[in-house]
Design a protein around this motif. Structure first.
Motif, PDB file in Angstrom:
ATOM      1  N   VAL A 271       0.838  -1.205   0.000  1.00  0.00           N
ATOM      2  CA  VAL A 271       0.000   0.000   0.000  1.00  0.00           C
ATOM      3  C   VAL A 271       0.871   1.251   0.000  1.00  0.00           C
ATOM      4  O   VAL A 271       0.603   2.212  -0.742  1.00  0.00           O
ATOM      5  CB  VAL A 271      -0.952  -0.015   1.211  1.00  0.00           C
ATOM      6  CG1 VAL A 271      -1.637   1.339   1.365  1.00  0.00           C
ATOM      7  CG2 VAL A 271      -1.996  -1.112   1.055  1.00  0.00           C
ATOM      8  N   ASP A 272       1.921   1.273   0.815  1.00  0.00           N
ATOM      9  CA  ASP A 272       2.797   2.450   0.880  1.00  0.00           C
ATOM     10  C   ASP A 272       3.646   2.594  -0.379  1.00  0.00           C
ATOM     11  O   ASP A 272       3.839   3.700  -0.893  1.00  0.00           O
ATOM     12  CB  ASP A 272       3.712   2.365   2.105  1.00  0.00           C
ATOM     13  CG  ASP A 272       2.974   2.680   3.392  1.00  0.00           C
ATOM     14  OD1 ASP A 272       1.984   3.430   3.333  1.00  0.00           O
ATOM     15  OD2 ASP A 272       3.375   2.165   4.450  1.00  0.00           O
ATOM     16  N   ARG A 273       4.156   1.473  -0.873  1.00  0.00           N
ATOM     17  CA  ARG A 273       5.085   1.531  -1.993  1.00  0.00           C
ATOM     18  C   ARG A 273       4.391   1.848  -3.303  1.00  0.00           C
ATOM     19  O   ARG A 273       4.892   2.634  -4.112  1.00  0.00           O
ATOM     20  CB  ARG A 273       5.828   0.199  -2.116  1.00  0.00           C
ATOM     21  CG  ARG A 273       6.930   0.204  -3.198  1.00  0.00           C
ATOM     22  CD  ARG A 273       7.585  -1.162  -3.339  1.00  0.00           C
ATOM     23  NE  ARG A 273       8.044  -1.645  -2.047  1.00  0.00           N
ATOM     24  CZ  ARG A 273       7.752  -2.850  -1.562  1.00  0.00           C
ATOM     25  NH1 ARG A 273       6.981  -3.670  -2.264  1.00  0.00           N
ATOM     26  NH2 ARG A 273       8.213  -3.240  -0.390  1.00  0.00           N
ATOM     27  N   HIS A 274       3.234   1.254  -3.534  1.00  0.00           N
ATOM     28  CA  HIS A 274       2.576   1.390  -4.828  1.00  0.00           C
ATOM     29  C   HIS A 274       1.414   2.372  -4.831  1.00  0.00           C
ATOM     30  O   HIS A 274       0.947   2.760  -5.911  1.00  0.00           O
ATOM     31  CB  HIS A 274       2.072   0.021  -5.296  1.00  0.00           C
ATOM     32  CG  HIS A 274       3.155  -0.977  -5.523  1.00  0.00           C
ATOM     33  ND1 HIS A 274       3.911  -1.021  -6.681  1.00  0.00           N
ATOM     34  CD2 HIS A 274       3.643  -1.963  -4.714  1.00  0.00           C
ATOM     35  CE1 HIS A 274       4.793  -1.991  -6.593  1.00  0.00           C
ATOM     36  NE2 HIS A 274       4.661  -2.588  -5.414  1.00  0.00           N
ATOM     37  N   GLY A 275       0.953   2.770  -3.664  1.00  0.00           N
ATOM     38  CA  GLY A 275      -0.187   3.684  -3.632  1.00  0.00           C
ATOM     39  C   GLY A 275      -0.002   4.893  -2.764  1.00  0.00           C
ATOM     40  O   GLY A 275      -0.943   5.655  -2.554  1.00  0.00           O
ATOM     41  N   SER A 276       1.228   5.094  -2.220  1.00  0.00           N
ATOM     42  CA  SER A 276       1.509   6.227  -1.323  1.00  0.00           C
ATOM     43  C   SER A 276       0.517   6.270  -0.168  1.00  0.00           C
ATOM     44  O   SER A 276       0.117   7.342   0.279  1.00  0.00           O
ATOM     45  CB  SER A 276       1.485   7.553  -2.092  1.00  0.00           C
ATOM     46  OG  SER A 276       2.475   7.554  -3.096  1.00  0.00           O
ATOM     47  N   GLY A 277       0.113   5.088   0.297  1.00  0.00           N
ATOM     48  CA  GLY A 277      -0.766   5.027   1.453  1.00  0.00           C
ATOM     49  C   GLY A 277      -2.179   4.583   1.169  1.00  0.00           C
ATOM     50  O   GLY A 277      -2.948   4.351   2.097  1.00  0.00           O
ATOM     51  N   LEU A 278      -2.554   4.447  -0.114  1.00  0.00           N
ATOM     52  CA  LEU A 278      -3.927   4.075  -0.458  1.00  0.00           C
ATOM     53  C   LEU A 278      -3.934   3.243  -1.728  1.00  0.00           C
ATOM     54  O   LEU A 278      -3.398   3.646  -2.755  1.00  0.00           O
ATOM     55  CB  LEU A 278      -4.788   5.318  -0.656  1.00  0.00           C
ATOM     56  CG  LEU A 278      -6.249   5.078  -1.059  1.00  0.00           C
ATOM     57  CD1 LEU A 278      -7.026   4.468   0.099  1.00  0.00           C
ATOM     58  CD2 LEU A 278      -6.895   6.389  -1.509  1.00  0.00           C
ATOM     59  N   LEU A 279      -4.536   2.049  -1.659  1.00  0.00           N
ATOM     60  CA  LEU A 279      -4.673   1.194  -2.840  1.00  0.00           C
ATOM     61  C   LEU A 279      -6.045   0.522  -2.833  1.00  0.00           C
ATOM     62  O   LEU A 279      -6.589   0.214  -1.770  1.00  0.00           O
ATOM     63  CB  LEU A 279      -3.593   0.101  -2.861  1.00  0.00           C
ATOM     64  CG  LEU A 279      -2.251   0.417  -3.524  1.00  0.00           C
ATOM     65  CD1 LEU A 279      -1.372  -0.816  -3.505  1.00  0.00           C
ATOM     66  CD2 LEU A 279      -2.418   0.934  -4.940  1.00  0.00           C
ATOM     67  N   HIS A 280      -6.556   0.265  -4.018  1.00  0.00           N
ATOM     68  CA  HIS A 280      -7.800  -0.475  -4.145  1.00  0.00           C
ATOM     69  C   HIS A 280      -7.497  -1.975  -4.177  1.00  0.00           C
ATOM     70  O   HIS A 280      -6.389  -2.395  -4.538  1.00  0.00           O
ATOM     71  CB  HIS A 280      -8.538  -0.080  -5.431  1.00  0.00           C
ATOM     72  CG  HIS A 280      -9.958  -0.522  -5.462  1.00  0.00           C
ATOM     73  ND1 HIS A 280     -10.342  -1.766  -5.952  1.00  0.00           N
ATOM     74  CD2 HIS A 280     -11.106   0.088  -5.052  1.00  0.00           C
ATOM     75  CE1 HIS A 280     -11.645  -1.891  -5.854  1.00  0.00           C
ATOM     76  NE2 HIS A 280     -12.139  -0.779  -5.318  1.00  0.00           N
ATOM     77  N   LYS A 281      -8.469  -2.758  -3.815  1.00  0.00           N
ATOM     78  CA  LYS A 281      -8.288  -4.213  -3.763  1.00  0.00           C
ATOM     79  C   LYS A 281      -7.847  -4.776  -5.112  1.00  0.00           C
ATOM     80  O   LYS A 281      -7.007  -5.692  -5.181  1.00  0.00           O
ATOM     81  CB  LYS A 281      -9.590  -4.873  -3.310  1.00  0.00           C
ATOM     82  CG  LYS A 281      -9.494  -6.397  -3.227  1.00  0.00           C
ATOM     83  CD  LYS A 281     -10.808  -7.010  -2.769  1.00  0.00           C
ATOM     84  CE  LYS A 281     -10.693  -8.539  -2.735  1.00  0.00           C
ATOM     85  NZ  LYS A 281     -11.953  -9.173  -2.268  1.00  0.00           N
ATOM     86  N   ARG A 282      -8.394  -4.229  -6.208  1.00  0.00           N
ATOM     87  CA  ARG A 282      -8.012  -4.731  -7.533  1.00  0.00           C
ATOM     88  C   ARG A 282      -6.514  -4.602  -7.764  1.00  0.00           C
ATOM     89  O   ARG A 282      -5.884  -5.506  -8.326  1.00  0.00           O
ATOM     90  CB  ARG A 282      -8.778  -3.969  -8.620  1.00  0.00           C
ATOM     91  CG  ARG A 282     -10.262  -4.252  -8.683  1.00  0.00           C
ATOM     92  CD  ARG A 282     -10.871  -3.631  -9.925  1.00  0.00           C
ATOM     93  NE  ARG A 282     -10.680  -2.174  -9.932  1.00  0.00           N
ATOM     94  CZ  ARG A 282     -11.541  -1.306  -9.410  1.00  0.00           C
ATOM     95  NH1 ARG A 282     -12.656  -1.753  -8.822  1.00  0.00           N
ATOM     96  NH2 ARG A 282     -11.304  -0.013  -9.454  1.00  0.00           N
ATOM     97  N   GLN A 283      -5.945  -3.467  -7.329  1.00  0.00           N
ATOM     98  CA  GLN A 283      -4.502  -3.272  -7.503  1.00  0.00           C
ATOM     99  C   GLN A 283      -3.708  -4.230  -6.624  1.00  0.00           C
ATOM    100  O   GLN A 283      -2.670  -4.758  -7.042  1.00  0.00           O
ATOM    101  CB  GLN A 283      -4.156  -1.818  -7.159  1.00  0.00           C
ATOM    102  CG  GLN A 283      -4.829  -0.806  -8.079  1.00  0.00           C
ATOM    103  CD  GLN A 283      -4.742   0.604  -7.529  1.00  0.00           C
ATOM    104  OE1 GLN A 283      -5.301   0.918  -6.474  1.00  0.00           O
ATOM    105  NE2 GLN A 283      -4.032   1.463  -8.246  1.00  0.00           N
ATOM    106  N   LEU A 284      -4.179  -4.438  -5.396  1.00  0.00           N
ATOM    107  CA  LEU A 284      -3.483  -5.349  -4.494  1.00  0.00           C
ATOM    108  C   LEU A 284      -3.528  -6.784  -5.005  1.00  0.00           C
ATOM    109  O   LEU A 284      -2.536  -7.529  -4.893  1.00  0.00           O
ATOM    110  CB  LEU A 284      -4.095  -5.269  -3.096  1.00  0.00           C
ATOM    111  CG  LEU A 284      -3.772  -3.986  -2.315  1.00  0.00           C
ATOM    112  CD1 LEU A 284      -4.695  -3.843  -1.118  1.00  0.00           C
ATOM    113  CD2 LEU A 284      -2.313  -3.989  -1.871  1.00  0.00           C
ATOM    114  N   VAL A 285      -4.639  -7.181  -5.586  1.00  0.00           N
ATOM    115  CA  VAL A 285      -4.749  -8.535  -6.141  1.00  0.00           C
ATOM    116  C   VAL A 285      -3.764  -8.707  -7.292  1.00  0.00           C
ATOM    117  O   VAL A 285      -3.105  -9.748  -7.429  1.00  0.00           O
ATOM    118  CB  VAL A 285      -6.196  -8.815  -6.592  1.00  0.00           C
ATOM    119  CG1 VAL A 285      -6.272 -10.117  -7.395  1.00  0.00           C
ATOM    120  CG2 VAL A 285      -7.112  -8.895  -5.377  1.00  0.00           C
TER     121      VAL A 285
END
Length: 358
Positions: A15-29
């Motif tokens: 979450v921190d590395r790829h979204g600067s603190g915020l990511l959606h579930k689709r991105q995490l999957v």
């Protein structure tokens, strides 16, 4: 299911590395996270879920967290504050931008919701609208002097150019477009911007960053006779000797020095304005010059139209009052915002959408 510390740490890092603190579930999957990893990460407190499908490492009081939980993104002064814009130390009310067809919003106190057009939705980040859209919303959301300071900040750090400002204010009410004539890219701090705007509103001519013979620069020179230095604590608390020498050079250069602090400007401006008027008058009397009211204005007199819409200011009108000073005359103040859930499209305003408060 047993806890998996490695999986929890991995989710937070993703979450921190790829979204600067915020990511959606689709991105995490896509990054390899499974449902049980996400569940364990939330239960273990490594990440939080402000809204279904979204995962963040921000605390619940973070403005970005609040915007996502409501169902939108930060805009206006709230977005600018997160982007590092100049502002007072106190936090502004949170303004959240949502699409025109947004539903299932989670209403919160002290949150203002703005419905926007699709082109605004397509710009910016996962937690904020684009800078230009945030500025467009902010300049009518905050008081006039703070709107000028926000534009000064964007120009000073070359985030925007003067040509960009003309584009930003296009389509806004006529008097709002006039704010472009009040900004200055040479302004170097929030307090300088506030003092310059207030002095101009009072009818004084103001020059910023004038160079002394020692190559030091005076923050502001008012009516050509008062050298104003603005002391932000972070810049001046360890420069006592240098500041005193600069005051000396201001006197040798023929001006009266006036040094102001953050608290004076924020909480006791009436005293500052009286001191400024007295300093100008003292210099005029000692030099045998003309009175303050006889000096040229730095701002042309304008008639302030009163278009529809609800916002914080109308372009100020400068009028002479008395023989020794000028004062600001405001147009009729706008009616306050009212809480409502179902709204018709607004006729005017930076978002060209619907506005509500909660």
């Amino acid at each position: 299911m047993p806890r998996d510390p490695a999986a929890m740490t991995t989710i937070a890092e993703l979450v921190d590395r790829h979204g600067s603190g915020l990511l959606h579930k689709r991105q995490l999957v896509r990054l390899g996270a499974a449902d049980h990893h996400l569940t364990e990460a939330v239960r273990g407190g490594e990440v939080r879920r402000p809204r279904r499908g979204w995962y963040t490492t921000w605390p619940p009081h973070d403005r970005r967290f609040v915007a996502v939980r409501v169902g939108g993104r930060l805009t206006g002064a709230s977005a600018l504050a997160e982007l590092g814009a100049w502002a007072w130390n106190h936090h502004p009310r949170i303004t959240v931008s949502v699409p025109a067809n947004a539903a299932r919003l989670r209403w919160k106190r002290r949150v203002r919701v703005v419905w926007v057009r699709p082109e605004v939705v397509g710009r910016g980040s996962s937690w904020s609208v684009a800078l230009e859209d945030a500025l467009r919303e902010a300049i009518t959301e905050v008081p006039f002097e703070e709107a000028v300071a926000a534009l000064d900040w964007a120009l000073h750090f070359q985030i925007l150019r003067l040509d960009d400002l003309e584009r930003i204010v296009q389509g806004l009410p006529t008097d709002v477009r006039g704010i472009v004539g009040w900004v200055d890219p040479k302004c170097e701090s929030f307090l300088e911007s506030i003092v310059r705007t207030r002095a101009r509103l009072a009818g004084y001519s103001v020059v910023i960053q004038r160079v002394l013979r020692t190559n030091e620069r005076i923050d502001l020179v008012v009516n050509g006779v008062v050298g104003v230095e603005v002391d932000g604590k972070e810049y001046h608390e360890n420069k006592f000797e240098r500041d005193r020498r600069k005051d000396l050079e201001i006197v040798l250069d023929g001006e009266i020095p006036l040094r102001l602090t953050y608290s004076m400007i924020e909480s006791d401006w009436a005293s500052v304005e009286r001191a400024l008027g007295r300093a100008v008058a003292m210099h005029v009397r000692s030099s045998g010059g003309v009175g303050v009211a006889e000096l040229p204005h730095s701002v042309p007199r304008r008639d302030a139209p009163r278009p529809g819409g609800r916002r914080r200011w109308r372009l100020p009108v400068i009028r002479r009052r008395g023989a020794d000073a000028t004062r600001l005359s405001h147009a009729r103040p706008p009616r306050p915002l009212v809480r409502r859930r179902v709204l018709a499209p607004a006729r005017h305003g930076p978002s060209h959408g619907r506005i509500a408060t909660a």
